[in-house]
Design a protein around this motif. Structure first.
Motif, PDB file in Angstrom:
ATOM      1  N   HIS A   1      -6.505  17.878  -4.154  1.00 54.28           N
ATOM      2  CA  HIS A   1      -6.415  19.313  -4.425  1.00 54.28           C
ATOM      3  C   HIS A   1      -7.706  20.032  -4.030  1.00 54.28           C
ATOM      4  O   HIS A   1      -7.672  21.181  -3.575  1.00 54.28           O
ATOM      5  N   ARG A   2      -8.831  19.341  -4.176  1.00 50.25           N
ATOM      6  CA  ARG A   2     -10.123  19.940  -3.803  1.00 50.25           C
ATOM      7  C   ARG A   2     -10.416  19.820  -2.310  1.00 50.25           C
ATOM      8  O   ARG A   2     -11.449  20.283  -1.833  1.00 50.25           O
ATOM      9  N   GLY A   3      -9.534  19.180  -1.558  1.00 53.09           N
ATOM     10  CA  GLY A   3      -9.721  19.046  -0.122  1.00 53.09           C
ATOM     11  C   GLY A   3     -10.759  18.021   0.271  1.00 53.09           C
ATOM     12  O   GLY A   3     -11.315  18.096   1.376  1.00 53.09           O
TER      13      GLY A   3
ATOM     14  N   ASP B   1       3.994  14.179  -3.661  1.00 54.94           N
ATOM     15  CA  ASP B   1       3.989  13.554  -4.990  1.00 54.94           C
ATOM     16  C   ASP B   1       3.442  14.519  -6.032  1.00 54.94           C
ATOM     17  O   ASP B   1       3.959  14.608  -7.152  1.00 54.94           O
ATOM     18  N   LEU B   2       2.400  15.258  -5.655  1.00 54.89           N
ATOM     19  CA  LEU B   2       1.847  16.259  -6.571  1.00 54.89           C
ATOM     20  C   LEU B   2       2.863  17.375  -6.821  1.00 54.89           C
ATOM     21  O   LEU B   2       3.002  17.856  -7.949  1.00 54.89           O
TER      22      LEU B   2
ATOM     23  N   ALA C   1       0.853  -1.197   0.000  1.00 50.67           N
ATOM     24  CA  ALA C   1       0.000   0.000   0.000  1.00 50.67           C
ATOM     25  C   ALA C   1       0.879   1.234   0.000  1.00 50.67           C
ATOM     26  O   ALA C   1       1.981   1.222   0.561  1.00 50.67           O
ATOM     27  N   CYS C   2       0.369   2.319  -0.620  1.00 49.43           N
ATOM     28  CA  CYS C   2       1.128   3.569  -0.674  1.00 49.43           C
ATOM     29  C   CYS C   2       0.159   4.748  -0.712  1.00 49.43           C
ATOM     30  O   CYS C   2      -0.715   4.811  -1.584  1.00 49.43           O
ATOM     31  N   GLY C   3       0.305   5.682   0.220  1.00 48.05           N
ATOM     32  CA  GLY C   3      -0.555   6.846   0.284  1.00 48.05           C
ATOM     33  C   GLY C   3      -0.235   7.872  -0.787  1.00 48.05           C
ATOM     34  O   GLY C   3       0.898   7.981  -1.255  1.00 48.05           O
ATOM     35  N   VAL C   4      -1.247   8.639  -1.155  1.00 49.90           N
ATOM     36  CA  VAL C   4      -1.100   9.716  -2.140  1.00 49.90           C
ATOM     37  C   VAL C   4      -0.893  11.014  -1.362  1.00 49.90           C
ATOM     38  O   VAL C   4      -1.815  11.525  -0.726  1.00 49.90           O
ATOM     39  N   CYS C   5       0.324  11.541  -1.419  1.00 52.90           N
ATOM     40  CA  CYS C   5       0.737  12.683  -0.606  1.00 52.90           C
ATOM     41  C   CYS C   5       0.884  13.932  -1.475  1.00 52.90           C
ATOM     42  O   CYS C   5       1.161  13.842  -2.676  1.00 52.90           O
TER      43      CYS C   5
ATOM     44  N   GLU D   1      -6.679  10.818 -10.568  1.00 52.23           N
ATOM     45  CA  GLU D   1      -7.954  11.270 -10.014  1.00 52.23           C
ATOM     46  C   GLU D   1      -7.826  11.566  -8.522  1.00 52.23           C
ATOM     47  O   GLU D   1      -8.454  12.494  -7.999  1.00 52.23           O
ATOM     48  N   ALA D   2      -6.978  10.808  -7.830  1.00 55.46           N
ATOM     49  CA  ALA D   2      -6.758  11.060  -6.400  1.00 55.46           C
ATOM     50  C   ALA D   2      -6.086  12.406  -6.176  1.00 55.46           C
ATOM     51  O   ALA D   2      -6.388  13.111  -5.199  1.00 55.46           O
ATOM     52  N   PHE D   3      -5.167  12.786  -7.061  1.00 56.85           N
ATOM     53  CA  PHE D   3      -4.555  14.112  -6.971  1.00 56.85           C
ATOM     54  C   PHE D   3      -5.634  15.199  -7.029  1.00 56.85           C
ATOM     55  O   PHE D   3      -5.581  16.180  -6.284  1.00 56.85           O
TER      56      PHE D   3
END
Length: 361
Positions: free
Chosen positions: A350-352, A45-46, A38-42, A344-346
């Protein structure tokens, strides 16, 4: 023998990320190959994708990860194949002046794997924070692997690899929040809300969460904030002072990384209080404060690197608290997604809309 796996890369500044074949070499001396679970979207990365950190494209993204060691190179004795590990991006050297002074969490010579993962045409990839874990397998320095209890969910455990550890550590390690202290946290994304949780663990008596988004403030309250302040509608400095008997908070944690919010943190702390900057500013930002105020208010102005954590000390301890039900890491997992869902996760981040999206393999 080198392996080919699927991984998420950022090929150029601002371009949508791509899922492509990635070549992972056999581990060399001091290295390990880890099968990522597993790896979180941080946000980091963006930032890489947007060229906000450096321009060493293409990047292999992902760094908040947990997985199982598959193989190790020569001279590795800290982990072995089959070990369940959280990946960290600051493998300490043990030899620099910080390490020799007994402060390895400040290590000035942290290191990563010497070999590079590549595309199939041989193009070298720059792994995000030296990890590159939006991939089925990744190559890291063995010191970037911290062994923890395998009973912990990979989706939750991996978040200690960056954002959650940064916030928890900003409160516990850097801010040294004590029993009964008043704490204000400015910015309640993943890192800020982790600072709320860290303050609660440390025994803070009053925890004031500040943000411009009522959704994030509600999450902060659920995680332990005793009071919330929407700084879009009220002056946060005045509100924090009112909630602390007119004095200001003992510790103010700035989890945004902007001059405006740092000034708020500076003036919202009590005399001789502590400001902790854990939000990451961009290179062009500057800060101006009256020097007399810096002198006259006393206290400490600190920056928190990775929550001033020592992974081999902090990760196992925090995982134990998680397994005991005393640290709700699951609350930070807003959703689990497949590898091809990162772009899509980014957008949702970004939209909080999320604390953390987590890629699960």
């Amino acid at each position: 023998m080198a392996q080919v796996v699927r991984g998420v890369i950022a090929r150029a500044k601002g371009a949508p990320v791509e899922v492509v074949p990635v070549v992972v070499p056999d581990p060399g001396p001091g290295e390990a190959v880890v099968r990522v679970q597993a790896c979180g979207v941080c946000h980091t990365d963006l930032h890489y994708r947007e060229g906000g950190i450096n321009d060493e494209f293409p990047f292999l993204l992902g760094h908040e990860a947990a997985g199982v060691v598959e193989s190790v190179g020569e001279g590795v004795d800290e982990v072995a194949p089959g070990d369940y590990v959280i990946l960290n991006w600051r493998a300490v050297c043990g030899r620099c002046r910080a390490c020799k002074r007994g402060r390895p969490w400040y290590c000035f010579a942290t290191h990563n794997a010497k070999q590079r993962m590549t595309l199939e045409d041989g193009t070298e990839l720059s792994p995000a924070l030296g990890i590159g874990a939006f991939a089925e397998k990744t190559l890291v320095a063995a010191g970037q692997c911290t062994k923890v209890d395998p009973a912990a969910s990979p989706a939750a455990a991996g978040l200690l690899g960056c954002g959650v550890m940064a916030g928890l550590g900003a409160a516990i390690n850097t801010g040294q929040v004590g029993r009964g202290d008043s704490v204000a946290v400015i910015g309640c994304g993943g890192v800020g809300n982790a600072a709320v949780v860290g303050s609660l663990l440390a025994g803070a008596g009053r925890i004031i969460a500040v943000d411009v988004d009522d959704r994030k403030l509600e999450t902060a309250r659920q995680l332990g904030a005793t009071h919330t302040v929407n700084s879009r509608t009220v002056d946060p400095v005045a509100a924090i002072r009112e909630l602390t008997g007119g004095n200001g908070a003992d510790v103010v944690i700035e989890a945004v990384g902007r001059p405006e919010t740092y000034r708020q943190a500076f003036y919202a702390r009590d005399l001789a209080g502590t400001v902790v900057l854990v939000g990451v500013p961009t290179p062009e930002m500057t800060l101006e404060l009256p020097l007399l105020d810096v002198f006259g208010r006393g206290g400490a102005l600190k920056s928190s690197w990775y929550g001033d954590c020592l992974p081999e000390r902090d990760f196992p301890m925090l995982i134990d608290l998680y397994l005991q039900g005393r640290l709700d890491l699951d609350a930070f997992v807003s959703e689990t997604i497949p590898l091809d869902g990162v772009e899509e996760a980014f957008a949702r981040m970004h939209r909080g809309e999320v604390l953390r999206s987590v890629v699960v393999f």
